[in-house]
Design a protein around this motif. Structure first.
Motif, PDB file in Angstrom:
ATOM      1  N   PHE A 262       1.035  -1.302   0.034  1.00  0.00           N
ATOM      2  CA  PHE A 262      -0.052  -0.048  -0.112  1.00  0.00           C
ATOM      3  C   PHE A 262       0.994   1.160   0.153  1.00  0.00           C
ATOM      4  N   ASP A 263       1.940   1.066   0.598  1.00  0.00           N
ATOM      5  CA  ASP A 263       3.007   2.178   0.539  1.00  0.00           C
ATOM      6  C   ASP A 263       3.205   2.520  -0.885  1.00  0.00           C
ATOM      7  N   TRP A 289      -2.109 -10.026   8.412  1.00  0.00           N
ATOM      8  CA  TRP A 289      -2.810  -9.077   7.527  1.00  0.00           C
ATOM      9  C   TRP A 289      -3.227  -7.729   8.292  1.00  0.00           C
ATOM     10  N   GLY A 290      -2.929  -6.660   7.591  1.00  0.00           N
ATOM     11  CA  GLY A 290      -2.956  -5.422   8.258  1.00  0.00           C
ATOM     12  C   GLY A 290      -3.918  -4.538   7.395  1.00  0.00           C
ATOM     13  N   THR A 291      -5.196  -3.935   7.588  1.00  0.00           N
ATOM     14  CA  THR A 291      -5.804  -3.333   6.790  1.00  0.00           C
ATOM     15  C   THR A 291      -5.368  -1.819   6.643  1.00  0.00           C
ATOM     16  N   PRO A 292      -4.910  -1.179   5.535  1.00  0.00           N
ATOM     17  CA  PRO A 292      -4.498   0.264   5.624  1.00  0.00           C
ATOM     18  C   PRO A 292      -5.428   1.386   6.302  1.00  0.00           C
ATOM     19  N   LYS A 293      -5.053   2.028   6.782  1.00  0.00           N
ATOM     20  CA  LYS A 293      -5.678   3.039   7.574  1.00  0.00           C
ATOM     21  C   LYS A 293      -6.097   4.088   6.504  1.00  0.00           C
ATOM     22  N   LYS A 294      -5.568   4.225   5.315  1.00  0.00           N
ATOM     23  CA  LYS A 294      -5.726   5.202   4.370  1.00  0.00           C
ATOM     24  C   LYS A 294      -5.700   4.510   3.020  1.00  0.00           C
ATOM     25  N   ASP A 295      -6.943   4.256   2.347  1.00  0.00           N
ATOM     26  CA  ASP A 295      -6.818   3.825   0.973  1.00  0.00           C
ATOM     27  C   ASP A 295      -6.023   4.350  -0.200  1.00  0.00           C
ATOM     28  N   PRO A 296      -5.150   3.575  -1.024  1.00  0.00           N
ATOM     29  CA  PRO A 296      -4.629   4.439  -2.014  1.00  0.00           C
ATOM     30  C   PRO A 296      -5.405   5.288  -2.951  1.00  0.00           C
ATOM     31  N   SER A 297      -5.175   6.456  -3.388  1.00  0.00           N
ATOM     32  CA  SER A 297      -6.009   6.980  -4.327  1.00  0.00           C
ATOM     33  C   SER A 297      -5.965   6.420  -5.615  1.00  0.00           C
ATOM     34  N   CYS A 298      -5.020   5.755  -6.175  1.00  0.00           N
ATOM     35  CA  CYS A 298      -4.872   5.067  -7.201  1.00  0.00           C
ATOM     36  C   CYS A 298      -5.900   4.016  -7.446  1.00  0.00           C
ATOM     37  N   LEU A 299      -5.849   3.340  -6.195  1.00  0.00           N
ATOM     38  CA  LEU A 299      -6.883   2.270  -6.222  1.00  0.00           C
ATOM     39  C   LEU A 299      -8.469   2.371  -6.518  1.00  0.00           C
ATOM     40  N   GLN A 300      -8.740   3.707  -5.922  1.00  0.00           N
ATOM     41  CA  GLN A 300      -9.872   4.157  -5.809  1.00  0.00           C
ATOM     42  C   GLN A 300     -10.467   4.730  -7.283  1.00  0.00           C
ATOM     43  N   ASN A 301      -9.283   5.325  -7.856  1.00  0.00           N
ATOM     44  CA  ASN A 301      -9.886   6.353  -9.170  1.00  0.00           C
ATOM     45  C   ASN A 301      -9.095   6.038 -10.372  1.00  0.00           C
TER      46      ASN A 301
END
Length: 351
Positions: A262-263, A289-301
């Motif tokens: 995710f980084d 497993w660790g769910t990211p605190k903030k979703d990557p913008s590229c994944l969303q858009n």
């Protein structure tokens, strides 16, 4: 004749005495001196000397030289300098001999790395060479640079090399020894394709990539949790191929970290195609497993295609796939490649 491979050109010229020396006019030269037999090596050196002397001053488009043990390094120098002098545009050097040492290559460094006509340079399998790039490195027309199995003398060598290639569009750093570097800095305004894979980075190494026109990025190095990874100005990036591999911690143990996925995705904000390999190792458990605190913008858009390779059917891998499917807002295709699982591993997974 120039469209034929060199061996075929030589064979063709043997068909008639009128064609006897015609092969010397070809502009694409391939000399393969990786030979085990001493007699064959001697014949190769004699043939190469004679062939190049017959060519005289005919220009060279492509020069590919492969040399193994037993080839005189002085002749290697002469052959390469011959190609540089005649305006070679594509140069492939493949050395497979530990007897060809750094001191033998020193006199070539200035000639090769200041060649004004080179468009493509590939250096491959130089096991005993530590390259020191000359201060006045200048390859003004170079567009493609491939570095395989090399070691650089210091941080400044690769910086000087890149700064001397004003037209570079493709850079490949494959299986190079980078453990002696404190900083690997790839900052280039014209670079479009970048591959860095197949080796180790030093624990304290800083990797900085600043390439505003980069379109394709392929990254796959084993690095440490202390390694500083800086990805900047990647707004033109459309395709990323990432092999997370293993991350080494301070106790020299290997583990996998989904957070690193995710980084990287956050840094690759505009990427549309994302290829991921090596999510987890054999010992990677469901609790990691660790769910990211903030979703990557590229994944969303932005990401429209995701390919995941070498899945080992671990629980955490399916959690990651589920997360990607939920969060990928504009995803059009998802490809998952599952590796073959042995009976013992299948039983462990079922548990």
């Amino acid at each position: 004749m120039s469209s034929l491979p060199m061996k075929e050109a030589v064979r063709t010229c043997l068909l008639s005495t009128r064609l006897k020396d015609l092969f010397t006019s070809i502009s694409n030269i391939e000399l393969d001196g990786v030979l085990r037999n001493k007699a064959l090596r001697n014949r190769f050196m004699k043939f190469s000397d004679g062939f190049l002397s017959l060519r005289k001053d005919i220009s060279v488009d492509r020069f590919r030289l492969g040399c193994g043990p037993g080839i005189d390094h002085r002749k290697i120098n002469e052959w390469i300098l011959y190609a540089v002098r005649l305006g070679v545009r594509e140069l492939d050097l493949i050395f497979q001999s530990r007897s060809f040492e750094t001191r033998h290559f020193t006199e070539l460094e200035f000639a090769v790395f200041t060649c004004k006509t080179l468009l493509t340079l590939r250096l491959f399998n130089l096991p005993s060479l530590v390259l020191t790039i000359p201060t006045h490195c200048c390859l003004p027309k170079l567009k493609v640079l491939h570095l395989n199995f090399l070691k650089f003398s210091d941080d400044e060598s690769i910086r000087r090399l890149l700064s001397g290639c004003n037209s570079l569009e493709e850079l490949l750093v494959q299986s190079c020894e980078l453990s002696n570097l404190n900083k690997l800095n790839v900052c280039h305004r014209t670079l479009k394709r970048l591959t860095i894979s197949g080796g180790d980075l030093a624990p304290s190494c800083e990797l900085e990539i600043n390439t505003p026109n980069l379109v394709c990025f392929d990254f796959g190095y084993i690095y440490c949790e202390e390694t500083r990874l800086s990805l900047r100005n990647l707004n033109s990036l459309s395709e990323a191929r990432i092999c997370i591999g293993f991350i080494v911690n301070r106790s020299s143990n290997y583990y996998n970290d989904t957070a690193s996925v995710f980084d990287l995705m956050r840094a690759l904000s505009c990427v549309q195609s994302f290829h991921l390999t090596g999510i987890c190792s054999e010992d990677f458990g469901p609790g990691d497993w660790g769910t990211p605190k903030k979703d990557p913008s590229c994944l969303q858009n932005h990401i429209k295609a995701i390919k995941i390779f070498a899945l080992k059917r671990k629980h955490v891998e399916f959690q990651l796939v589920e997360y990607l499917l939920k969060k990928a807002g504009v995803l059009e295709s998802l490809t998952v490649e599952i590796t073959c699982v042995h009976d013992k591993e299948r039983a462990e997974n079922d548990e």
